[in-house]
Design an enzyme around this catalytic site. Structure first.
Site, PDB file in Angstrom:
ATOM      1  N   ASN A 194       0.879  -1.173   0.000  1.00  0.00           N
ATOM      2  CA  ASN A 194       0.000   0.000   0.000  1.00  0.00           C
ATOM      3  C   ASN A 194       0.918   1.225   0.000  1.00  0.00           C
ATOM      4  O   ASN A 194       1.391   1.657   1.046  1.00  0.00           O
ATOM      5  CB  ASN A 194      -0.885  -0.039   1.243  1.00  0.00           C
ATOM      6  CG  ASN A 194      -1.886   1.103   1.272  1.00  0.00           C
ATOM      7  OD1 ASN A 194      -1.854   1.992   0.403  1.00  0.00           O
ATOM      8  ND2 ASN A 194      -2.757   1.101   2.257  1.00  0.00           N
TER       9      ASN A 194
ATOM     10  N   HIS B  38     -13.207   2.772  -0.112  1.00  0.00           N
ATOM     11  CA  HIS B  38     -13.197   1.731   0.939  1.00  0.00           C
ATOM     12  C   HIS B  38     -13.814   0.423   0.444  1.00  0.00           C
ATOM     13  O   HIS B  38     -14.259  -0.401   1.239  1.00  0.00           O
ATOM     14  CB  HIS B  38     -13.993   2.153   2.194  1.00  0.00           C
ATOM     15  CG  HIS B  38     -13.398   3.276   2.971  1.00  0.00           C
ATOM     16  ND1 HIS B  38     -14.183   4.271   3.551  1.00  0.00           N
ATOM     17  CD2 HIS B  38     -12.123   3.591   3.268  1.00  0.00           C
ATOM     18  CE1 HIS B  38     -13.406   5.133   4.174  1.00  0.00           C
ATOM     19  NE2 HIS B  38     -12.147   4.745   4.020  1.00  0.00           N
TER      20      HIS B  38
ATOM     21  N   ARG C   8     -12.837  15.759   7.500  1.00  0.00           N
ATOM     22  CA  ARG C   8     -13.616  16.065   6.293  1.00  0.00           C
ATOM     23  C   ARG C   8     -15.074  16.323   6.645  1.00  0.00           C
ATOM     24  O   ARG C   8     -15.642  15.626   7.488  1.00  0.00           O
ATOM     25  CB  ARG C   8     -13.548  14.887   5.295  1.00  0.00           C
ATOM     26  CG  ARG C   8     -12.183  14.703   4.684  1.00  0.00           C
ATOM     27  CD  ARG C   8     -12.108  13.438   3.852  1.00  0.00           C
ATOM     28  NE  ARG C   8     -11.099  12.546   4.374  1.00  0.00           N
ATOM     29  CZ  ARG C   8     -10.952  11.280   4.027  1.00  0.00           C
ATOM     30  NH1 ARG C   8     -11.754  10.741   3.135  1.00  0.00           N
ATOM     31  NH2 ARG C   8     -10.005  10.531   4.557  1.00  0.00           N
TER      32      ARG C   8
ATOM     33  N   GLU D 275      -8.209  -5.256   5.122  1.00  0.00           N
ATOM     34  CA  GLU D 275      -8.097  -4.884   3.714  1.00  0.00           C
ATOM     35  C   GLU D 275      -6.898  -5.565   3.062  1.00  0.00           C
ATOM     36  O   GLU D 275      -6.950  -5.966   1.901  1.00  0.00           O
ATOM     37  CB  GLU D 275      -7.977  -3.358   3.583  1.00  0.00           C
ATOM     38  CG  GLU D 275      -9.294  -2.666   3.881  1.00  0.00           C
ATOM     39  CD  GLU D 275      -9.153  -1.176   4.088  1.00  0.00           C
ATOM     40  OE1 GLU D 275      -8.665  -0.774   5.164  1.00  0.00           O
ATOM     41  OE2 GLU D 275      -9.522  -0.418   3.186  1.00  0.00           O
TER      42      GLU D 275
ATOM     43  N   ARG E  77      -2.500  -1.891  -3.617  1.00  0.00           N
ATOM     44  CA  ARG E  77      -3.746  -1.169  -3.375  1.00  0.00           C
ATOM     45  C   ARG E  77      -3.741   0.117  -4.196  1.00  0.00           C
ATOM     46  O   ARG E  77      -2.769   0.865  -4.176  1.00  0.00           O
ATOM     47  CB  ARG E  77      -3.852  -0.819  -1.896  1.00  0.00           C
ATOM     48  CG  ARG E  77      -5.074   0.019  -1.631  1.00  0.00           C
ATOM     49  CD  ARG E  77      -5.125   0.536  -0.221  1.00  0.00           C
ATOM     50  NE  ARG E  77      -6.337   1.302  -0.054  1.00  0.00           N
ATOM     51  CZ  ARG E  77      -6.418   2.411   0.673  1.00  0.00           C
ATOM     52  NH1 ARG E  77      -5.364   2.884   1.287  1.00  0.00           N
ATOM     53  NH2 ARG E  77      -7.553   3.051   0.773  1.00  0.00           N
TER      54      ARG E  77
END
Ligand code: AMP
Length: 402
Positions: A7, A182, A243, A386, A93
């Site tokens: 990643n 996601h 956010r 993940e 990823r």
């Protein structure tokens, strides 16, 4: 079979090596501060034989090439592998696959060019991924490499769910639409829920909540994503650490006209200075919980807003799905914060959702059902993984290509 999952971000590379015989982790690590000149670089490495090491490298790690060299040296010196080319596959990823990728693919020249072309849709993520992929191709030319996209699970969204009600030409010319993110996590927890509930994933209806620093929800019908809260970028939807999530776009025009905010100011405002941090000054849910308990009204307000936004999406996605088999919580907050789970699902008995407060409060590292026995909708906490999902998808693609 050994699969390495990478990643790569713009200044860090996280890696995990899996033995696919039993999906166990053989080694994992993180190389940080790549390309940051002023500081010493940090490395964490664990070969899962009890020898965890944290290193600080004098001077900086100039680029992704140097970072991957450090990673391979660590893997080889600890005896986990003899050579990178001994790996059976490498899974990368990638956050944004746009409309080009609806499933994981073997890396080739076209794939690399497409990821590059998609940079404007993920300027913070795709350049780092790309740097990692390019160096990895050079360093391990004999190893099949696969890209797994965060957006791919949401490629099943119907058009009425992914389009914005702006002139259609903007979709046709610029591909402006909801992509969702996601996806690897939402996909993983849906499959785990199906196993846990002993149901066929292709007939499972679920509302999935990935609640971490970034947060998103999905409506999953018959195992496929049919709506999701993040949009063109990972800004839309739930309230997040920094956010804003959903906001009337006119707020931005107002700030620009009235206060002279530039595009960069507005970008920073909604991505870095808003969300939980914008309301109470912290984006760490543990700290916010503590502050609220000590009577900090702003922290309590941030929590109320966070939970209220989730509840609105649970209502919306219940309507989208018609029949909901389960609600699944995951991510740093979803897995650990019982108060968020309880409050976002409170007073939803008419939707068939009832949490068992005492089970919800117990800590567990595995899958837990936190709804009452009578609750028609099962509410589950499922730790996400993940990296394992990327490794599993990488293995599948490589075996299919043989
Ligand atoms: P993630 O992005 O998935 O790593 O999640 C990060 C978020 O999870 C941060 O807001 C953390 O404060 C929150 N978090 C991690 N552990 C806990 C915990 N034990 N209780 C509440 N929140 C937690």
């Amino acid at each position: 079979m050994k699969i390495l999952v990478l990643n790569a971000g713009s200044s860090s590379i996280k890696f995990q090596l899996f033995s696919m015989v039993d999906s166990s982790v053989m080694a994992s690590g993180l190389v940080e501060q790549i390309g940051e000149n002023e500081s010493n670089a940090r490395i964490k490495y664990n070969d899962n034989q009890g020898s965890e090491c944290k290193k600080e490298i004098k001077g900086s790690i100039p680029n992704h090439e140097a970072a991957l060299k450090i990673m391979s040296t660590l893997l080889i010196e600890s005896g986990v592998i003899k050579d990178l080319n001994e790996l059976d596959g490498i899974g990368h990823r990638v956050v944004q696959g746009g409309a080009s990728f609806s499933e994981p693919v073997l890396v080739d020249e076209w794939v690399v060019t497409e990821i590059e072309r998609l940079i404007p849709l993920a300027p913070l993520h795709n350049p780092g991924h790309l740097a990692g992929i390019k160096v990895s191709l050079e360093q391990s030319p004999q190893v099949p490499q696969v890209v797994v996209f965060d957006t791919a699970f949401h490629s099943s969204l119907p058009k009425h769910a992914y389009l914005y009600a702006i002139p259609y030409k903007l979709y046709e010319d610029l591909k402006i639409r909801r992509y969702g993110f996601h996806g690897t996590s939402h996909h993983y927890i849906v499959k785990e829920a199906a196993k846990y509930l002993k149901k066929d994933v292709n007939s499972l209806n679920a509302i999935t909540l990935h609640l971490g620093n970034g947060a998103s929800m999905s409506a999953v019908k018959n195992g496929k994503s049919v709506d999701t809260s993040m949009g063109l970028t990972p800004l839309e939807g739930l309230i997040m650490g920094t956010r804003s999530g959903d906001i009337d776009p006119a707020v931005l025009f107002y700030l620009a006209r009235k206060e002279g905010y530039t595009i960069e100011d507005l970008d920073r405002l909604v991505n870095k200075e808003s969300g939980l941090k914008g309301i109470c000054g912290s984006n760490d849910m543990r700290e916010i919980g503590k502050m609220a308990q000590e009577g900090n009204a702003q922290a309590q307000l941030a929590l109320d807003m966070f939970n209220y936004r989730i509840k609105k999406y649970i209502g919306a996605y219940s309507a989208v799905l018609g029949k909901v088999d389960c609600i699944i919580f995951t991510g740093g907050i979803g897995e650990n914060d019982s108060a968020v789970r309880f409050n976002s699902c409170s007073n939803l008995e008419n939707f068939g959702i009832k949490i068992d407060a005492s089970i919800n409060n117990q800590r567990s590292s595995g899958i837990v059902k936190i709804s009452t026995e009578e609750s028609p909708v099962k509410v589950l906490v499922i730790p996400t993984n993940e990296e394992l999902e990327i490794a599993l998808q990488t293995k599948e693609v490589i075996e299919r290509a043989k």
